[in-house]
Design a protein around this motif. Sequence first.
Motif, PDB file in Angstrom:
ATOM      1  N   ILE A 115      -6.720 -22.853 -35.976  1.00 21.95           N
ATOM      2  CA  ILE A 115      -7.868 -23.166 -36.826  1.00 21.95           C
ATOM      3  C   ILE A 115      -7.963 -24.685 -36.914  1.00 21.95           C
ATOM      4  O   ILE A 115      -7.087 -25.352 -37.464  1.00 21.95           O
ATOM      5  N   GLY A 116      -9.029 -25.234 -36.340  1.00 25.06           N
ATOM      6  CA  GLY A 116      -9.116 -26.688 -36.209  1.00 25.06           C
ATOM      7  C   GLY A 116     -10.032 -27.387 -37.176  1.00 25.06           C
ATOM      8  O   GLY A 116      -9.967 -28.612 -37.319  1.00 25.06           O
ATOM      9  N   THR A 117     -10.910 -26.637 -37.854  1.00 22.13           N
ATOM     10  CA  THR A 117     -11.845 -27.248 -38.807  1.00 22.13           C
ATOM     11  C   THR A 117     -11.923 -26.385 -40.067  1.00 22.13           C
ATOM     12  O   THR A 117     -11.528 -25.209 -40.074  1.00 22.13           O
ATOM     13  N   VAL A 118     -12.464 -26.979 -41.121  1.00 24.52           N
ATOM     14  CA  VAL A 118     -12.640 -26.228 -42.366  1.00 24.52           C
ATOM     15  C   VAL A 118     -13.625 -25.084 -42.145  1.00 24.52           C
ATOM     16  O   VAL A 118     -13.459 -23.991 -42.688  1.00 24.52           O
ATOM     17  N   ASP A 119     -14.651 -25.318 -41.330  1.00 25.97           N
ATOM     18  CA  ASP A 119     -15.611 -24.245 -41.018  1.00 25.97           C
ATOM     19  C   ASP A 119     -14.893 -23.071 -40.355  1.00 25.97           C
ATOM     20  O   ASP A 119     -15.164 -21.903 -40.664  1.00 25.97           O
TER      21      ASP A 119
END
Length: 290
Positions: A66-70
């Motif tokens: 998981i690389g972003t808050v989105d």
Amino acid sequence: MELKSLVDQPGKLPTIPKVVQQLMASFNSEEVSAHEIAQQIAADPALTAKVLRLANSAFFHASRTIGTVDDALRMLGFIMVRNLVLGNGMVAAFKSSRGMDLQQFWRHTLYTAVAARWLAMHAGINGEDNGDAVFTVGMMHGIGQLQLHAVAPAAVAPLDKQCNVLDAGRAEQEKAAWGFHYADVSAELATIWHFPDALVTALRSVPDPLGAGRLDRAAAWVHLGAWAARVTVLSLEDEAALATYPAAVGKKLGVDPAWMPVLVKHAPDKAERAMPSLTELAAGLDAMLE
């Protein structure tokens, strides 16, 4: 000591990080979007890094990084991401509470939340018991204890000498001494922060989820989770664990006692129904406590 006196002035309230305040406001907002929440979190680089670290922990078993808050919002869901921010914010807000072992307290809180979530998901009623929402109650249920120690340490100190803040009978002793207990303080804080009525009621009911004449299911899961956390954190012997097990709550929820091996030592064949150890269950989420 009066309940209102603990929260009646702004100076007595914990300092909550701005982004956490915004997340709190979202509890009662039907219009807030996941994108807005992602932007609020992303505006704080340190918080973003913490959320992504937690989202990629063993706890969630994510199928990919998981690389972003989105990404976190899509894969974990809005409630769980909010839980991560809320938990992190509460730990930051209560950095100093005199007379308490904060490390022990927060470990018990985290273990309560993960145990309650596991129970709600594995033994709950589909469509009625939301494990992630129960996790919220678990992470918030003890904040009243922190507030008591932060605002009225002298009044709390005599009781601390008699009884650990995590003891099963603590709420009852507080009620006898002051006419209210830590969960009432938790509920007062939640009311000030405009949390939904259902969450306020659950927080107030955690010490006695059967006391209002009807079962508060979220409070009941947290009540059971708190017992499991107490057994682990306080290293209770089997006899003490069994003596304090809230059997009436477990029965009302319809929980098979096999969820905790100590309750069914005579039935090793039920081991596959047991909850994993709390250390395993909370794997990676201890970063929230740093």
